[in-house]
Design a protein around this motif. Structure first.
Motif: not given
Length: 332
Positions: A192, A196-197, A236
């Motif tokens: 991703r 988004v993470w 992330q």
């Protein structure tokens, strides 16, 4: 493993580990009363003799097929705790919850703040801090495999509790929903965008303060959890910290690649180790000079002591371990 209630616990004795002195026999005790325990977990602890007031706490989560005892047997967190002077909490999954003793990082009921297994572990932390007068500003969490994925969950759900984390052969937060989705993400990876993470982590709590420092470890020959997942964990947390996409420093440490991302103060707040030739597990340095030798289930002698480097990254140890070679000059 002897059990006791009300905190007056007896101990099981760890038979030692491949990278620990043979005479090392820590007393790791079970504590049965620590809160409502909605995740139905077991709590074990190791507290070194004469632990100083306001000492740090490390939470160590085992992987699938392991127990609190076998995790410590393999990598000897308790030995390091005794040497550096921090308390150790070892949550344990029950077979009644998962036959393979996997923490439920992929279960919707176990991936949110103040629910399920995360809340059980938070309750264990609260008991440890209160009972042993630990420093609430120096609480850290690490885990292997499913324990690594649950570490991602705890860092996202409780960034106000944990000052740092270390995710070993794990998964990003909310990489999967349900058992089959989890297996697919583990084997093939789950990619991703960083934004988004990071959004998943930021939405997990109302926290807007300082975010935990995160160390990511993955073997490049892992066939159980695709190494691509390690790179996604980095994305992330680089996103959470709002750091540049590229690392500020790249080093080789005992022959393995280490990349680091620095904040504006020049502190490394995200780091990644890619362990060359390692399958699914945790790297240790047993002192034999061998490489890729299985020393315990999911523990490999790769010539680098994972927990020593993690402790240094968190600030628990002042001496930087290993042999470092700069691969790229520092720069933002």
């Amino acid at each position: 493993m002897a059990r006791a209630t009300g905190g007056a616990a007896t101990a099981f004795r760890n038979p030692g580990s491949a990278n620990a002195a043979p005479s090392w026999r820590p007393d790791i005790v079970e504590v049965e009363e620590f809160g409502s325990n909605p995740g139905n977990l077991r709590m074990y602890r190791f507290v070194p003799p004469r632990l100083s007031r306001n000492a740090p706490l490390v939470v160590a989560l085992h992987g699938c097929g392991q127990t609190a005892a076998s995790l410590d047997h393999g990598i000897a967190w308790s030995q390091l705790a005794a040497r550096l002077g921090f308390a150790l909490l070892l949550p344990e999954q029950k077979r009644a919850n998962n036959f393979n003793r996997c923490f439920g990082w992929f279960s919707p009921g176990d991936m949110e703040r103040d629910r399920g297994e995360p809340l059980s572990i938070r309750q264990m932390v609260d008991r440890m801090v209160a009972e042993h007068r630990l420093d609430p500003g120096r609480i850290y969490v690490t885990g292997l495999s499913a324990g690594g994925a649950m570490t991602s969950t705890l860092l996202a759900a409780y960034p106000d509790v944990f000052a740092g984390g270390a995710i070993v052969a794990g998964m990003p937060y909310k990489a999967a929903y349900g058992r089959m989705d989890a297996l697919n993400a583990m084997v093939h990876g789950r990619a991703r965008p960083s934004i988004v993470w990071a959004g998943l982590v930021r939405a997990a709590s109302a926290h807007r303060g300082r975010w935990p420092r995160v160390s990511v470890w993955h073997g490049d020959s892992d066939r159980t959890v695709n190494p691509a997942n390690g790179a996604e964990i980095v994305k992330q947390w680089v996103g959470v910290h709002r750091l540049p996409r590229g690392p500020a420093t790249v080093d080789k440490v005992n022959g393995h690649m280490r990349r680091a991302w620095l904040n504006r103060a020049g502190e490394a707040v995200v780091e990644e180790y890619v362990v060359k030739g390692m399958a699914h597990g945790t790297p240790v340095r047993a002192g034999s000079g061998a490489r890729s030798v299985l020393t315990a289930p999911y523990v490999f002698d790769m010539g680098i002591a994972c927990i020593e480097h993690i402790a240094w990254f968190w600030g628990l140890s002042k001496r930087r371990p290993g042999r470092w070679t700069r691969q790229r000059p520092s720069g933002r």
